[in-house]
Structures are given as structure tokens and as C-alpha cells.
Design a protein around this motif. Sequence first.
Motif, PDB file in Angstrom:
ATOM      1  N   ASP A   1       0.788  -1.243   0.000  1.00 10.63           N
ATOM      2  CA  ASP A   1       0.000   0.000   0.000  1.00 10.63           C
ATOM      3  C   ASP A   1       0.817   1.288   0.000  1.00 10.63           C
ATOM      4  O   ASP A   1       0.258   2.380  -0.068  1.00 10.63           O
ATOM      5  N   GLY A   2       2.149   1.184   0.072  1.00  8.89           N
ATOM      6  CA  GLY A   2       2.983   2.376   0.023  1.00  8.89           C
ATOM      7  C   GLY A   2       3.277   2.987   1.376  1.00  8.89           C
ATOM      8  O   GLY A   2       4.067   3.927   1.470  1.00  8.89           O
TER       9      GLY A   2
ATOM     10  N   PRO B   1       1.280   1.515  -5.358  1.00  8.00           N
ATOM     11  CA  PRO B   1       0.929   2.832  -5.892  1.00  8.00           C
ATOM     12  C   PRO B   1       1.838   3.225  -7.046  1.00  8.00           C
ATOM     13  O   PRO B   1       2.998   2.796  -7.120  1.00  8.00           O
TER      14      PRO B   1
ATOM     15  N   THR C   1       6.600   6.547  -3.080  1.00 10.43           N
ATOM     16  CA  THR C   1       5.145   6.662  -3.215  1.00 10.43           C
ATOM     17  C   THR C   1       4.588   7.590  -2.140  1.00 10.43           C
ATOM     18  O   THR C   1       4.414   8.782  -2.370  1.00 10.43           O
ATOM     19  N   HIS C   2       4.351   7.077  -0.943  1.00 10.35           N
ATOM     20  CA  HIS C   2       3.797   7.874   0.148  1.00 10.35           C
ATOM     21  C   HIS C   2       4.649   9.107   0.444  1.00 10.35           C
ATOM     22  O   HIS C   2       4.146  10.237   0.528  1.00 10.35           O
TER      23      HIS C   2
ATOM     24  N   ARG D   1      -2.854  10.857  -3.342  1.00  9.60           N
ATOM     25  CA  ARG D   1      -2.177   9.773  -4.060  1.00  9.60           C
ATOM     26  C   ARG D   1      -0.982   9.288  -3.246  1.00  9.60           C
ATOM     27  O   ARG D   1      -0.681   9.808  -2.191  1.00  9.60           O
TER      28      ARG D   1
ATOM     29  N   VAL E   1      -0.596   6.266  -1.895  1.00 11.85           N
ATOM     30  CA  VAL E   1      -0.925   5.091  -1.090  1.00 11.85           C
ATOM     31  C   VAL E   1      -2.150   4.419  -1.688  1.00 11.85           C
ATOM     32  O   VAL E   1      -2.940   5.051  -2.396  1.00 11.85           O
ATOM     33  N   ILE E   2      -2.299   3.143  -1.384  1.00  9.42           N
ATOM     34  CA  ILE E   2      -3.500   2.412  -1.776  1.00  9.42           C
ATOM     35  C   ILE E   2      -4.416   2.386  -0.563  1.00  9.42           C
ATOM     36  O   ILE E   2      -4.216   1.622   0.380  1.00  9.42           O
TER      37      ILE E   2
ATOM     38  N   LYS F   1      -8.328   7.501  -2.163  1.00  7.85           N
ATOM     39  CA  LYS F   1      -7.156   7.978  -2.898  1.00  7.85           C
ATOM     40  C   LYS F   1      -7.316   7.706  -4.396  1.00  7.85           C
ATOM     41  O   LYS F   1      -8.085   6.836  -4.819  1.00  7.85           O
TER      42      LYS F   1
ATOM     43  N   ASP G   1      -4.066   5.430  -8.923  1.00 10.89           N
ATOM     44  CA  ASP G   1      -2.837   5.402  -9.709  1.00 10.89           C
ATOM     45  C   ASP G   1      -2.060   4.192  -9.225  1.00 10.89           C
ATOM     46  O   ASP G   1      -1.528   4.190  -8.097  1.00 10.89           O
ATOM     47  N   LEU G   2      -1.984   3.160 -10.055  1.00 19.46           N
ATOM     48  CA  LEU G   2      -1.519   1.860  -9.585  1.00 19.46           C
ATOM     49  C   LEU G   2      -0.588   1.205 -10.602  1.00 19.46           C
ATOM     50  O   LEU G   2      -0.694   1.457 -11.804  1.00 19.46           O
TER      51      LEU G   2
END
Length: 458
Positions: A44-45, A90, A402-403, A414, A416-417, A421, A424-425
Motif C-alpha cells: 500500500d505504500g 501505488p 510513493t507515500h 495519491r 498510497v492504496i 485515494k 494510480d496503480l
Amino acid sequence: MKPIHRAGSRRATLLPLLLATLGLATAFTATAETVALRHVRVIDGQGGTPVANATVLIEDGTIAAVGPDADVDVPAGARQIDLRGRSVLPGLISDHSHLGMTDGTGAGPQNYTRANIERQLRQFQRYGVTTVTSLGMNGPLFQSLRAQAHAGTLPGADVFGADRGIGVPDGAPPMNVGPDQLYRPATTEEARAAVRDMATRKPDLVKVWVDDFNHTLEHKMTPEIYGAVIDESHRLGLRVAAHVYYLDDAKKLVAAGADVLAHGVRDAPVDDELIAAMKAAGTWYVSTLDLDEAFFIYAEQPAWMKSPFFRAALQPQLAAEFDDAAWRSKTLSDPAKLKTWQGALKTNQANLKRMVDAGVKVGFGTDSGATPLRIPGFAEHRELQLAVQAGLTPLQAIRMATHDAAALLGLDDRGVIAAGKRADLIVVAGDPSRDIADSQRIEAVWQRGQPVSASVVP
């Protein structure tokens, strides 16, 4: 990971995309309202343990819910995609790249065109870099491109940037750019005026170059000039990112109030004094490891240069240069330069590890696009590998890209999953939380909840 399901959905249009690489025989259709990525490993970042056999529910360009398969309510009629054996993470976020500087093996203002920048943004996106910060040397075209990217009407990665940026007369940056791409003030008054002019175009950051490029330039920006830039920027509500190389300059810039050190310190180990000052001020650090390696690595011809993932990132002229024995020999012909480049990379890696361990705020970038050797998209994946080689865990490297990279830009939508949010994956084969090289096994990239590309490898 606690799933949150948002009730209700509106019709969203998904781009048609053949997903044979994902084991599906059919394509997305424009009638799909909701998509569920099922049985996937979610990284998930945020740096925590990945969740296996999870579901990511996407509605209207955002993540509606995420969690173990059994905990996510998938609405009737939702498009379901079985991603067993894959991971989703992410989209990567670059805090330091450049747009429109290069084309093929050349660099110059002639490359700052819509067509060339769109080509680069599509390449970033294809490699899973869904947000790009063009950190200076941007021409007037940048304003409309950024607005279109934010609106989702420009192909490729989303765009942020630092407008022109502020360099030195007869000094840094030693780049061939147009007069509308860079300011070179000679006085503090000119420096403040440059900031005020940029402020009218609402840059995401202000950039300054404080370096003499390994003593090859006679003039370096003085503390009076960058102090004026920082003061005027802060007065206008803007943050300042500084190009830096030397430890002494880094300390002075942090003391002067710079918000981001946009490169790693490479002449010496970072010390407790700098770390304490950065933590106290909340200064960000971006190491750009790939920058140092790119000076020499392609001439050394490591085995990974033969991989389809790498070759697919090269324009034909650049591929030919790398394959040219004479070019490789010339690049490696100066032992002193080679030692400097290799030493800078090693120092940069050690300093990145020290910063992360000390709890300094660390973002992500590579200087991709600044020269032909800093290759959009590929550079970011190489940066992840170099960070892990420096001693970061794969999860730490992914979080940084990412995070944390989103946090540096002040973006909370954006990186993180998580429910709410942007979707964007990147979907990859394997598990990059265990082997960071699996980040290169891209099977699909999603942006704003739509599949925008399949495998990088043709």
C-alpha cells in the motif's frame, strides 16, 4: 488493513485495454462502472506488511475500498480481474525530474516542444511513474501542459514543476537552455524580481542551483543570492528546492531556510549537525542516486542492459550510442573522473541510509530527463534498486517513492492504496516487497482508475 467501502457509484469510462498479460482473454469495455482487482497482493505504500489475497475496488477514478478478499463487498455487476500471483503498488512519484530537455542523444531548448514532452510523459507513465515533477528549466509551454495534466486531458503522467528556476551568470546549471527557461540574476534585487515573476505563474516549487560542478565552474551562487530567493519565496508562500552537492553548502542552505535538498550530499558523509538541522526545520532530502551511476554505468555494460525492460526505454540514437565501443571507451578513459563518479555514488548511498535511519524526511527522484543518460521511467526503477543496495528494505524504498514522495509535494490524494485515494496503480508479477527487481515486471499501469498501459516489454 481495514477496508472502507463507499456506498453508491457513478458511471466511469475505462479505456479499452487487452489484458492477456494478466491472464484475461477479454478487454475492458466502456460500460464498466466499478472494477475489482481480486486476489492480489497489496503493497500500500505506507511501509507495512503487504496484504495477500486482497481486493482493490475502484470507482470513478478512486479507490473505494481495499482489504482482504473476504472483507470487501464487491457490488453486483462489477468487473472482476483475477490477479493471483501479482502485486499492486501505488504509482511511483518523482520529486525531481526534467521535461523537454533531451531528445535522442542531444539536449537543448529545441527539445522543449509539446510533442517531445508528451512522449516523455507517456514513457514515464508506461514505466509506472504516474506523477512527475519537472524541477526547473521549464518554458512558457509548461503552464498549459501542467493544467491539462491535472485535468486528465494530457497523455501520460501527471505534472508538477518549478517553472524556470534560478541559476548563476556564467555558472550553474551548465545547461543549454533558452532565455525563457532560466533566470541568472546577478544581484539580490534581480533574484527577488525573478521570484516575483515566477510567483505569477504559481509554481509548485522554486529551484536554485548551488554548485560548481566539481570545481569545473568559476562562479557559484552566493549565500546572499540564494538567501534572497528563499526569503522572497517564503514571503510569497512558495517553497524552495536547492540543487546541492557539497556538505558545507547543504548546511548553509538548511540554515537559510531551503525546504528541499534536491540532490544527495556527495562529497562527504552527512554529519549529526546537518541531520539535526534538517529534522528541526523539516527539510526534505532527495538523493538522486541514479544521477551519479548514470555517468559511467552504461559504458560498463552490466548484464541488465540487455534486458527488454531497459532496452524498451531507449530511443534508437541512445541505444546506438550505448552499443558503440568507441563511445564506451571514451567514457571510461579518464580514471580520475570515473573514480569521482563511483565515489559520489557510494557516498550518496551511505548518506541516504543515514538520513532514513535518522528519521529525516526523504523524497524520491533521479534527475531523469536532465541529460540523455538519465532515462525517464527506467531511472526510477534503477533508483529503487540502488536504494535497496544502500541498505533500505524494499518496503522502505517503495514507501519513499510513493507515500513520502507525495508528501514532499503536499499531495494527500495519491501515493498510497487506501479508500478515497486516486487509483494510480502498478500491477507487477512477483513480489517487490521481497525482491525490488520485481518492480520491473510491470503488467499494467492504471491512472485515475483507468488502465493506461500494459507490459513495458513489447
